[in-house]
Design a protein around this motif. Structure first.
Motif, short mmCIF file in Angstrom:
data_model
loop_
_atom_site.label_atom_id
_atom_site.label_comp_id
_atom_site.label_asym_id
_atom_site.label_seq_id
_atom_site.Cartn_x
_atom_site.Cartn_y
_atom_site.Cartn_z
N VAL A 1 51.70 72.17 135.63
CA VAL A 1 51.65 71.93 137.28
C VAL A 1 50.86 70.52 137.76
N PRO A 2 49.74 70.52 137.15
CA PRO A 2 49.32 69.04 137.41
C PRO A 2 49.90 67.90 137.05
N GLY A 3 50.62 68.05 136.11
CA GLY A 3 51.46 67.17 135.47
C GLY A 3 52.63 66.89 136.09
N LEU A 4 53.29 67.79 136.59
CA LEU A 4 54.71 67.96 137.48
C LEU A 4 54.34 66.97 138.74
N ILE A 5 53.09 66.87 139.14
CA ILE A 5 53.09 66.01 140.29
C ILE A 5 53.40 64.64 140.02
N GLY A 6 52.61 64.23 138.92
CA GLY A 6 53.04 63.02 138.55
C GLY A 6 54.56 62.51 138.24
N VAL A 7 55.33 63.80 137.53
CA VAL A 7 56.75 63.53 137.28
C VAL A 7 57.49 63.54 138.59
N ILE A 8 57.22 64.28 139.73
CA ILE A 8 57.76 64.42 140.72
C ILE A 8 57.60 63.04 141.56
N LEU A 9 56.41 62.60 141.61
CA LEU A 9 56.17 61.31 142.40
C LEU A 9 56.78 60.15 141.69
N THR A 10 56.95 60.05 140.62
CA THR A 10 57.40 59.22 139.86
C THR A 10 58.97 58.98 140.00
N MET A 11 59.77 60.16 139.98
CA MET A 11 61.14 60.27 140.12
C MET A 11 61.44 59.88 141.63
N ALA B 1 53.21 52.60 120.37
CA ALA B 1 53.58 53.57 121.47
C ALA B 1 52.53 53.77 122.15
N GLN B 2 51.25 54.20 121.67
CA GLN B 2 49.90 54.35 122.86
C GLN B 2 49.91 53.12 123.48
N TRP B 3 49.87 51.95 123.09
CA TRP B 3 49.73 50.56 123.85
C TRP B 3 50.88 50.41 124.91
N LEU B 4 52.00 50.96 124.62
CA LEU B 4 52.96 50.79 125.69
C LEU B 4 52.82 51.91 126.80
N ALA B 5 52.35 53.07 126.33
CA ALA B 5 51.94 54.06 127.43
C ALA B 5 50.88 53.73 128.29
N GLU B 6 50.08 52.79 127.80
CA GLU B 6 48.81 52.53 128.73
C GLU B 6 49.46 51.52 129.65
N ILE B 7 50.51 50.90 129.57
CA ILE B 7 50.92 50.00 130.85
C ILE B 7 51.41 51.05 132.00
N PHE B 8 52.03 52.33 131.50
CA PHE B 8 52.74 53.06 132.59
C PHE B 8 51.53 53.61 133.60
N PRO B 9 51.87 53.80 134.86
CA PRO B 9 50.68 54.33 135.58
C PRO B 9 50.87 55.97 135.64
N PHE C 1 47.58 58.76 135.47
CA PHE C 1 47.64 59.78 136.50
C PHE C 1 47.58 61.11 135.93
N ILE C 2 48.09 61.31 134.81
CA ILE C 2 48.05 62.70 134.20
C ILE C 2 46.70 62.90 133.61
N ARG C 3 45.81 61.88 133.64
CA ARG C 3 44.65 61.97 132.76
C ARG C 3 43.51 62.15 133.99
N LEU C 4 43.97 61.56 135.26
CA LEU C 4 43.03 61.96 136.60
C LEU C 4 43.43 63.19 136.98
N ILE C 5 44.76 63.63 137.11
CA ILE C 5 44.87 65.00 138.11
C ILE C 5 44.44 66.03 136.94
N ALA D 1 41.05 51.95 137.48
CA ALA D 1 41.20 50.44 137.31
C ALA D 1 42.23 50.32 136.84
N ALA D 2 42.84 51.15 135.81
CA ALA D 2 44.06 50.64 135.33
C ALA D 2 45.25 50.71 136.34
N LEU D 3 45.26 51.75 137.19
CA LEU D 3 46.26 51.67 138.19
C LEU D 3 46.05 50.88 139.16
#
Length: 372
Positions: free
Chosen positions: A180-190, A316-324, A328-332, A350-352
């Motif tokens: 559920v916390p991760g779904l907040i990020g998915v919904i907001l992104t979409m 792939a991890q370096w690429l993932a660090e670019i995306f907000p 946010f998943i770590r934050l929420i 700071a990354a966001l």
């Protein structure tokens, strides 16, 4: 049916597609990206989890266990701890995902398992895991199945249960607590990216840019004006998801609501800035929708929401660090499930913030008070 007329129409569509370079690139780019993500970046084998060791026994057998577990590659022991409080602080701040705890009576527990009439009641090893991440729980379960005789002196008998798994923050291992916390990020992104991706393009298609050219609106004011209305919409969506998550799925909110909304606000602005940037690249609303959907897939797959971040290859991890969404998943999850404060999670904020500055700056520079 006239085949000649039909062929003419087909040829006309192909020529039009060839002129539309963005659409042609998407036709090739989407399957290429999906192949690379699923075939290369997505790895269900969990490796190199950031972990810590709390060795309270300080014996030869204990050191052998730590070395052997490190060789499995599942956990990467970044920290050597002295107290349980250090362990609690590192997990709450999200700096480690698991910890190996070796109790002071480690040798006694091993020896106690040899007594058939009165076995020692506690396993000799303990693995503490961050229950806010379901894939970490799966990794710990794999480690718990390792035969202890391969890690210690073969002369010592093997206990019936080698490892005790201590699940912080989600002891019942309920899936909605993680999702559920991760779904907040998915919904907001979409929603946020898609809404704003068409904002400036819509003005161009409807001819409203001619009106805006005649006004004293600056590119910065135009861009900011497109973003601000959706901030309230995003916060409303966060509120709806939180209410439903608590009422229906009993998802806890252990941190401050102020921190939850602060993290959500930072992510909303980052998503909106990405949408505005996309809108400056596209010339039609259809193109802006294509580009928006093009960003959804890597964010969802690489953010750690569906697949283990630790199992991805380093590029792939370096690429993932670019995306907000990754941050946010770590934050929420840190705030809602672990009770962390925003100050403890400042690298993600700071990354966001850096993402917002870069994308909004480029969007403002690309926004011109003129018709192209």
């Amino acid at each position: 049916m006239n085949l000649r007329r039909l062929f003419s129409i087909v040829l006309k569509e192909l020529r039009q597609l060839r002129r539309d370079r963005l659409t042609f690139a998407m036709i090739v780019g989407i399957p290429t990206m999906q192949l690379l993500l699923f075939g290369y970046a997505i790895n269900l084998d969990i490796r190199q989890l950031p972990a810590a060791v709390l060795d309270q026994a300080q014996t030869a057998h204990a050191r052998e266990v730590v070395a052997a577990l490190a060789q499995t590659g599942v956990m990467d022991f970044h920290y050597r701890l002295q107290t349980p409080q250090e362990l609690d602080d590192l997990i709450r701040a999200g700096r480690i995902s698991a910890a190996l705890v070796i109790p002071p009576d480690f040798e006694r527990r091993l020896a106690g398992q040899n007594i058939d009439t009165q076995p020692w009641p506690r396993p000799p090893l303990q693995i503490v895991v961050d229950g806010s991440d379901q894939v970490v729980q799966q990794a710990a379960a794999q480690l718990a199945l390792l035969p202890l005789q391969k890690l210690i002196d073969p002369a010592v008998a093997t206990p019936a249960k080698n490892v005790e798994i201590v699940n912080f923050y989600n002891p019942a291992r309920l899936a909605p607590v993680n999702t559920v916390p991760g779904l907040i990020g998915v919904i907001l992104t979409m929603t946020m990216v898609l809404f704003t991706a068409m904002a400036i393009v819509r003005e161009r298609e409807r001819g409203n840019l001619e009106f805006l050219i005649a006004t004293p609106v600056s590119p910065f004011e135009l861009t900011l004006g497109k973003v601000l209305p959706f901030v309230g919409i995003g916060l409303l969506q966060v509120t709806v998801v939180l209410l439903l998550g608590v009422a229906i799925f009993h998802v806890p909110i252990r941190g401050s609501l102020f921190d939850v909304y602060g993290a959500a606000l930072a992510f909303i602005v980052a998503s909106l800035s990405l949408g505005v940037f996309i809108s400056t690249l596209a010339k039609t609303q259809f193109q802006s929708m294509q580009l928006a959907f093009f960003t959804f897939l890597p964010q969802i797959l690489l953010s750690g929401f569906m697949f283990p971040y630790a199992g991805m290859p380093r590029p792939a991890q370096w690429l993932a660090e670019i995306f907000p969404m990754t941050h946010f998943i770590r934050l929420i999850r840190g705030i809602m499930l672990r009770g962390a404060h925003l100050a403890e999670l400042w690298p993600e904020l700071a990354a966001l913030a850096a993402f917002c500055v870069v994308t909004l700056t480029i969007a403002v520079l690309r926004t011109r008070k003129r018709l192209d």
